[in-house]
Design a protein around this motif. Structure first.
Motif, short mmCIF file in Angstrom:
data_model
loop_
_atom_site.label_atom_id
_atom_site.label_comp_id
_atom_site.label_asym_id
_atom_site.label_seq_id
_atom_site.Cartn_x
_atom_site.Cartn_y
_atom_site.Cartn_z
N ARG A 211 20.44 63.22 -50.20
CA ARG A 211 20.67 62.43 -49.00
C ARG A 211 20.47 63.27 -47.74
O ARG A 211 19.89 62.79 -46.76
CB ARG A 211 22.09 61.85 -48.99
CG ARG A 211 22.32 60.88 -47.86
CD ARG A 211 23.76 60.37 -47.82
NE ARG A 211 23.88 59.28 -46.87
CZ ARG A 211 24.00 59.42 -45.56
NH1 ARG A 211 23.99 60.64 -45.02
NH2 ARG A 211 24.12 58.37 -44.77
N ASN A 323 27.17 54.19 -48.63
CA ASN A 323 25.76 53.93 -48.35
C ASN A 323 25.54 52.71 -47.47
O ASN A 323 26.44 51.87 -47.32
CB ASN A 323 25.00 53.71 -49.66
CG ASN A 323 24.50 55.00 -50.29
OD1 ASN A 323 25.02 56.07 -50.00
ND2 ASN A 323 23.52 54.90 -51.15
N GLN A 611 19.40 58.76 -52.00
CA GLN A 611 19.03 59.23 -50.67
C GLN A 611 19.50 58.29 -49.55
O GLN A 611 19.23 58.56 -48.39
CB GLN A 611 17.51 59.42 -50.60
CG GLN A 611 16.98 60.42 -51.61
CD GLN A 611 15.47 60.58 -51.54
OE1 GLN A 611 14.93 60.88 -50.49
NE2 GLN A 611 14.79 60.37 -52.66
N ASP A 612 20.19 57.22 -49.94
CA ASP A 612 20.68 56.26 -48.95
C ASP A 612 19.54 55.80 -48.04
O ASP A 612 19.64 55.79 -46.80
CB ASP A 612 21.81 56.89 -48.12
CG ASP A 612 22.56 55.87 -47.28
OD1 ASP A 612 22.37 54.66 -47.51
OD2 ASP A 612 23.32 56.29 -46.39
#
Length: 639
Positions: A211, A323, A611-612
């Motif tokens: 992220r 998220n 990784q949002d």
């Protein structure tokens, strides 16, 4: 023997052998690893060795008898890892991951289920520790052992050699084992439980770091995939449910084999059977599959409301609760003015729901604090289904229309416990208490849903509502294959286990005829289907599923472990079967292409979560949800 054990290497080797034998026997007794052929059997036999030799070798660097004590400590830690996985596997049919350890708040709600998995022979997993401890305390010769540092170095080098030989043989039998697999069974089968634990820790650390380094460029591949994967809506049904309330009913742990199943000449689920055959103008998808991983119910919720897969390890509800999401409740609210609500007879912190629902933009959350939770109304994990539905009617009536509601049942949950006064069906007779109890709790759920339909009609909500009924995940794991073979009157092969992942999906759209739809689909397809029924084009949103009613719908159903099923082919951990006949087939260009497609779909979905990436996804007309706008109070839920 005493003289050998008290020698410089005797105690060390004894500890290695005891742990090795214990672990290998647990593989054979406790886990369904799908071992095929002499090579895999050999790897299963040798894979506990490397971790034991390396870890006990490190202990040898300690001075004097302290080395023996460190060997005992390390053996105890490895036993804890082993037994914890045994308990977890018995309950979830899967192996522990580090993200699971973040979900400890859920354990208190699963006490009955966890303790019910314990077996009388479990003490045997600790006998080796008792032997080592007795030798350390009572054998003076062991207490006086002095290990040379060279022995420690030799042991560690030997352990590394064993590991690399193990890995090389594993790569020969299963190329790209560590780079292209979504299945923990493979890692344990080839490299061992202890090496898997280390691998999982490394993978988790790598995923958690993604992220921080992600950017909008990382979203490109996912956007391209979902855009090219999009299926145009069915023209006749596009907008057919526009402005109608949506009432989504969650059938806990309900598998499709229950429908039309008779126990002792009596239908187990007579009301749901009638719906599956077109009653109440229901459309029943009889080739619909759950796609959950370790998150089970939470994964199903995530997938249904976001058209994204759950994570390969742990639950996104817990680990990705902060998220950014573009969820169905928020889209319906912003595009069509819908109010949203979740109703559940458990407490709001379970599965971190009170936090992640805010990210989804859910307006109201009626949890256990909104219901009468006296002892007579409770069983297993929480509120019984009949009082849950009865009390939920007034909550639905309190919502501003149109509304999107999600009612989550509980009674039909492992270990399938039901009070005698609530049982209207005899238990099964397989001798497996889990399977035998499953029929009783399924009948109770069926009766509860029927009563709820009556109450909906009396309240006036029925006629103007889309009603969707779905099963969230399998109820009976592969640990109960013997009993299931008796229930289904067929051998439970890997192929049959894949077919058993069917769960019901039924959708009633006011004014539309029902019937049985044989389309293959999964939970990933529900969100675009509901959006199109509302007349909302799903194309501008990032979704990995396609509209079930569309002529262009993709009938490849991906499972969380990378297996898949289509109308023609079933892939179970690399073995290919004819979906209709169950005949095992050789892989071909088409099955290889399907596997590549499924791997890509799962990988891109994982990237979105890890990784949002939705924080970088701008959609015209959609505002990102601000979780600070939502507060779930004790009296229902407030915004």
């Amino acid at each position: 023997m005493k003289k050998y054990i008290s020698s410089k290497g005797g105690f060390f080797l004894l500890a290695v052998v005891l742990l090795w034998v214990k672990t290998y026997l647990s593989y054979k007794v406790e886990f369904n690893l799908g071992v095929k052929g002499a090579m895999q059997e050999l790897l299963l036999f040798i894979n506990p060795l490397s971790a034991a030799i390396i870890l006990f070798g490190i202990a040898l660097f300690a001075k004097g008898k302290r080395a023996c004590w460190w060997i005992l400590i390390f053996s105890t830690l490895m036993t804890v890892v082993l037994y914890s996985n045994i308990m977890f596997y018995r309950f979830f049919d899967d192996f522990l991951t580090l993200p699971n350890l973040l979900q400890t708040d859920n354990v208190s709600n699963m006490t009955d289920g966890i303790f019910s998995t314990m077996n009388g022979y479990d003490f045997l997993y600790f006998v080796d520790l008792a032997i080592l401890l007795t030798l350390l305390i009572r054998n003076k010769a062991v207490q006086e052992i002095r290990f040379r540092k060279s022995l420690a170095s030799t042991a560690i080098i030997a352990g590394l050699v064993v590991f690399f030989v193990n890995l090389t043989l594993a790569e020969i039998d299963r190329p790209q084992l560590l780079t292209r697999t979504f299945d923990r069974n493979y890692i344990v089968k080839y490299l061992g439980l202890y090496n898997y634990t280390v691998y999982d820790g490394i993978q988790t650390a790598q995923m958690e770091s993604q992220r921080a380094y992600a950017s909008s460029d990382d979203l490109t591949n996912a956007k391209h995939y979902t855009s090219s994967h999009y299926a145009d809506p069915n023209e006749e049904l596009f907008g057919a449910g526009k402005g109608k309330n949506i009432i989504k009913i969650h059938l806990e742990s309900f598998q499709s084999f229950l429908l039309d199943y008779e126990l002792n000449g009596e239908e187990v689920t007579p009301f749901l059977n009638s719906l599956a055959h077109g009653g109440e103008d229901m459309t029943y998808f009889d080739n619909f599959f759950h796609q959950t991983g370790q998150g089970k119910t939470a994964d199903a919720e995530l997938t249904l409301d976001n058209s994204i897969f759950g994570l390969p390890t742990g639950s996104a509800f817990v680990t990705k609760g902060q998220n950014t999401y573009q969820s169905l409740p928020a889209i319906l609210n912003q595009e069509e003015g819908y109010t949203s609500a979740v109703l559940h007879g458990d407490y709001k912190s379970f599965w971190n729901r009170d936090q992640i629902y805010k990210q989804f933009g859910i307006d109201h959350f009626f949890d256990a604090s909104s219901y009468n939770m006296d002892d007579e109304s409770l069983v297993n994990l929480g509120l019984k289904d009949k009082p849950f539905f009865e009390e939920s009617i007034s909550m639905l009536e309190s919502l501003d229309e149109p509304f999107y509601s999600h009612l989550i049942t509980l009674t039909n949950h492992y270990p399938f416990i039901l009070n005698e006064e609530d049982a209207s069906l005899e238990r099964g007779t397989t001798g497996d208490k889990t399977v035998d109890g499953y029929f009783q709790t399924a009948r109770y759920l069926d009766e509860a849903v029927e009563e709820f339909f009556t109450e909906l009609k009396e309240s006036g909500l029925y006629d103007d509502s889309i009603i969707m009924i779905y099963g969230d995940h399998q109820g009976i794991s592969e640990n109960h294959n013997r009993a299931m073979a008796e229930v289904l009157d067929t051998e439970i092969t890997p192929y049959q286990n894949a077919q058993n992942q069917r769960v019901p999906l039924m959708i009633r759209v006011p004014g539309e005829e029902g019937g049985v739809d044989h389309t293959y689909g999964g939970e990933i397809d529900v969100m675009p289907t509901l959006l199109h029924l509302q007349g909302i084009d799903a194309q501008k949103y990032l979704m990995f599923g396609t509209d079930l009613f569309s002529d262009e719908h993709d009938e490849t159903v991906a499972f969380r472990d990378g297996s898949y099923i289509t109308p023609e082919y079933t892939n179970v951990q690399g073995s290919i079967y004819d979906t209709v006949s169950g005949e095992e087939l050789e892989a071909n260009k088409e099955t290889d292409r399907l596997k590549e497609k499924v791997d890509e779909q799962l990988q891109l979905s994982d990237e979105v979560l890890y990784q949002d990436l939705l924080r970088f996804h701008d959609v015209n007309g959609f505002e990102p949800v601000n979780p600070k706008d939502y507060f779930y109070g004790e009296e229902g839920s407030l915004k």
